[in-house]
Design a protein around this motif. Structure first.
Motif, PDB file in Angstrom:
ATOM      1  N   LYS A 182       0.738  -1.332  -0.101  1.00  0.00           N
ATOM      2  CA  LYS A 182       0.163   0.215  -0.121  1.00  0.00           C
ATOM      3  C   LYS A 182       0.946   1.228   0.163  1.00  0.00           C
ATOM      4  O   LYS A 182       0.374   2.313  -0.533  1.00  0.00           O
ATOM      5  CB  LYS A 182      -0.991   0.063   1.113  1.00  0.00           C
ATOM      6  N   LEU A 183       2.006   1.176   0.344  1.00  0.00           N
ATOM      7  CA  LEU A 183       2.737   2.371   0.452  1.00  0.00           C
ATOM      8  C   LEU A 183       3.393   2.724  -0.900  1.00  0.00           C
ATOM      9  O   LEU A 183       4.067   3.730  -1.090  1.00  0.00           O
ATOM     10  CB  LEU A 183       4.228   2.086   1.384  1.00  0.00           C
ATOM     11  N   SER A 184       3.421   1.817  -1.859  1.00  0.00           N
ATOM     12  CA  SER A 184       3.922   2.171  -3.214  1.00  0.00           C
ATOM     13  C   SER A 184       3.438   3.326  -3.741  1.00  0.00           C
ATOM     14  O   SER A 184       4.063   3.889  -4.583  1.00  0.00           O
ATOM     15  CB  SER A 184       3.657   0.963  -4.285  1.00  0.00           C
ATOM     16  N   GLU A 185       2.213   3.809  -3.452  1.00  0.00           N
ATOM     17  CA  GLU A 185       1.665   5.125  -4.075  1.00  0.00           C
ATOM     18  C   GLU A 185       2.516   6.141  -3.594  1.00  0.00           C
ATOM     19  O   GLU A 185       2.195   7.279  -4.130  1.00  0.00           O
ATOM     20  CB  GLU A 185       0.154   5.310  -3.832  1.00  0.00           C
ATOM     21  N   TYR A 186       3.003   6.092  -2.387  1.00  0.00           N
ATOM     22  CA  TYR A 186       3.606   7.273  -1.666  1.00  0.00           C
ATOM     23  C   TYR A 186       5.473   7.159  -2.209  1.00  0.00           C
ATOM     24  O   TYR A 186       5.934   8.218  -2.163  1.00  0.00           O
ATOM     25  CB  TYR A 186       3.759   7.439  -0.415  1.00  0.00           C
ATOM     26  N   LEU A 187       5.720   5.950  -2.674  1.00  0.00           N
ATOM     27  CA  LEU A 187       7.189   5.900  -3.206  1.00  0.00           C
ATOM     28  C   LEU A 187       7.512   6.277  -4.700  1.00  0.00           C
ATOM     29  O   LEU A 187       7.435   5.244  -5.475  1.00  0.00           O
ATOM     30  CB  LEU A 187       7.725   4.224  -2.935  1.00  0.00           C
ATOM     31  N   LYS A 188       7.303   7.513  -4.956  1.00  0.00           N
ATOM     32  CA  LYS A 188       7.553   7.980  -6.277  1.00  0.00           C
ATOM     33  C   LYS A 188       8.992   8.569  -6.493  1.00  0.00           C
ATOM     34  O   LYS A 188       9.560   9.002  -5.599  1.00  0.00           O
ATOM     35  CB  LYS A 188       6.365   8.824  -6.601  1.00  0.00           C
ATOM     36  N   LYS A 189       9.424   8.769  -7.756  1.00  0.00           N
ATOM     37  CA  LYS A 189      10.414   8.960  -8.276  1.00  0.00           C
ATOM     38  C   LYS A 189      10.570  10.610  -7.537  1.00  0.00           C
ATOM     39  O   LYS A 189       9.747  11.337  -7.850  1.00  0.00           O
ATOM     40  CB  LYS A 189      10.688   9.044  -9.690  1.00  0.00           C
ATOM     41  N   GLY A 190      11.771  10.870  -7.030  1.00  0.00           N
ATOM     42  CA  GLY A 190      12.218  12.123  -6.556  1.00  0.00           C
ATOM     43  C   GLY A 190      11.660  12.237  -4.942  1.00  0.00           C
ATOM     44  O   GLY A 190      12.257  13.428  -4.294  1.00  0.00           O
ATOM     45  N   GLN A 191      11.059  11.507  -4.496  1.00  0.00           N
ATOM     46  CA  GLN A 191      10.531  11.513  -3.069  1.00  0.00           C
ATOM     47  C   GLN A 191      11.706  11.345  -2.189  1.00  0.00           C
ATOM     48  O   GLN A 191      12.465  10.476  -2.222  1.00  0.00           O
ATOM     49  CB  GLN A 191       9.248  10.526  -2.869  1.00  0.00           C
ATOM     50  N   GLU A 192      11.824  12.111  -1.182  1.00  0.00           N
ATOM     51  CA  GLU A 192      12.760  11.997  -0.072  1.00  0.00           C
ATOM     52  C   GLU A 192      12.188  10.966   0.885  1.00  0.00           C
ATOM     53  O   GLU A 192      11.079  11.246   1.248  1.00  0.00           O
ATOM     54  CB  GLU A 192      13.258  13.318   0.567  1.00  0.00           C
ATOM     55  N   VAL A 193      13.139   9.951   1.345  1.00  0.00           N
ATOM     56  CA  VAL A 193      12.604   8.990   2.222  1.00  0.00           C
ATOM     57  C   VAL A 193      13.917   8.758   3.294  1.00  0.00           C
ATOM     58  O   VAL A 193      14.991   9.134   3.165  1.00  0.00           O
ATOM     59  CB  VAL A 193      12.463   7.744   1.563  1.00  0.00           C
ATOM     60  N   PHE A 194      13.503   8.165   4.480  1.00  0.00           N
ATOM     61  CA  PHE A 194      14.486   7.632   5.536  1.00  0.00           C
ATOM     62  C   PHE A 194      13.965   6.039   5.466  1.00  0.00           C
ATOM     63  O   PHE A 194      12.961   5.564   5.593  1.00  0.00           O
ATOM     64  CB  PHE A 194      13.888   8.216   6.732  1.00  0.00           C
TER      65      PHE A 194
END
Length: 84
Positions: free
Chosen positions: A61-73
């Motif tokens: 379900k997180l894949s919709e937020y894991l987009k190119k350019g998104q900063e993540v920890f």
């Protein structure tokens, strides 16, 4: 066991797959490493790419937020492969 913490930007949109009945979400994160030459004071920057795999069914379900350019920890255990 090696614990790895990474802050960086996602290189491409996450890919969700089913493997042996389990959901895996794959994405890559780019982070910058800085090294300082102690003799000259010269700073060298290098971009390092880390491939990430999340092996939990609810993570798909997180894949919709894991987009190119998104900063993540990202935090987790590391499995290393060295390419020459």
């Amino acid at each position: 066991m090696i614990q790895l913490n990474i802050i960086g930007r996602i290189g491409q949109d996450a890919i969700v797959k089913q493997v042996n009945g389990k959901t895996v979400t794959n994405f890559s994160v780019a982070t910058n490493l800085k090294t300082v030459n102690t003799e000259t004071g010269e700073v060298t920057k290098k971009t390092v790419w880390v491939n990430c795999a999340l092996w939990r069914n609810e993570v798909g379900k997180l894949s919709e937020y894991l987009k190119k350019g998104q900063e993540v920890f990202v935090q987790g255990t590391a499995d290393f492969k060295i390419y020459k």
